[in-house]
Design a protein around this motif. Sequence first.
Motif, PDB file in Angstrom:
ATOM      1  N   TRP A 174       3.916  10.560  -9.395  1.00 11.68           N
ATOM      2  CA  TRP A 174       3.196  10.862 -10.625  1.00 11.68           C
ATOM      3  C   TRP A 174       2.515  12.226 -10.521  1.00 11.68           C
TER       4      TRP A 174
ATOM      5  N   ASP B  27       4.193   5.935  -5.359  1.00  5.52           N
ATOM      6  CA  ASP B  27       4.164   6.041  -6.819  1.00  5.52           C
ATOM      7  C   ASP B  27       3.147   7.089  -7.274  1.00  5.52           C
ATOM      8  N   ALA B  28       1.996   7.098  -6.645  1.00  8.43           N
ATOM      9  CA  ALA B  28       0.963   8.074  -6.990  1.00  8.43           C
ATOM     10  C   ALA B  28       1.446   9.496  -6.696  1.00  8.43           C
TER      11      ALA B  28
ATOM     12  N   MET C   3       0.827  -1.201   0.000  1.00  6.85           N
ATOM     13  CA  MET C   3       0.000   0.000   0.000  1.00  6.85           C
ATOM     14  C   MET C   3       0.867   1.258   0.000  1.00  6.85           C
TER      15      MET C   3
ATOM     16  N   ARG D 101       3.836   1.650  -1.153  1.00  4.21           N
ATOM     17  CA  ARG D 101       4.487   1.834  -2.458  1.00  4.21           C
ATOM     18  C   ARG D 101       3.535   2.480  -3.462  1.00  4.21           C
ATOM     19  N   SER D 102       2.289   2.062  -3.476  1.00  6.15           N
ATOM     20  CA  SER D 102       1.344   2.643  -4.430  1.00  6.15           C
ATOM     21  C   SER D 102       1.077   4.117  -4.115  1.00  6.15           C
TER      22      SER D 102
END
Length: 64
Positions: free
Chosen positions: A11, A7-8, A1, A3-4
Amino acid sequence: MSRSISDAWRWLERTARLAIGVPDYDTYVAHVRSHHPGVAPMSREEFFVERMQARYGKGRSRCC
């Protein structure tokens, strides 16, 4: 969780920088390394100075 979310965030940060015209140094370095293997990428400071000069000119304003 975690990591996402990370990453978000990256971005979102990259998208926001592009929207306001701030170039992405990490993307530049990746490009230089993959497309120009014999060339050393500029330092982060050199990169931003070069990009700002390319965008705004050398000591002159684009306005008026």
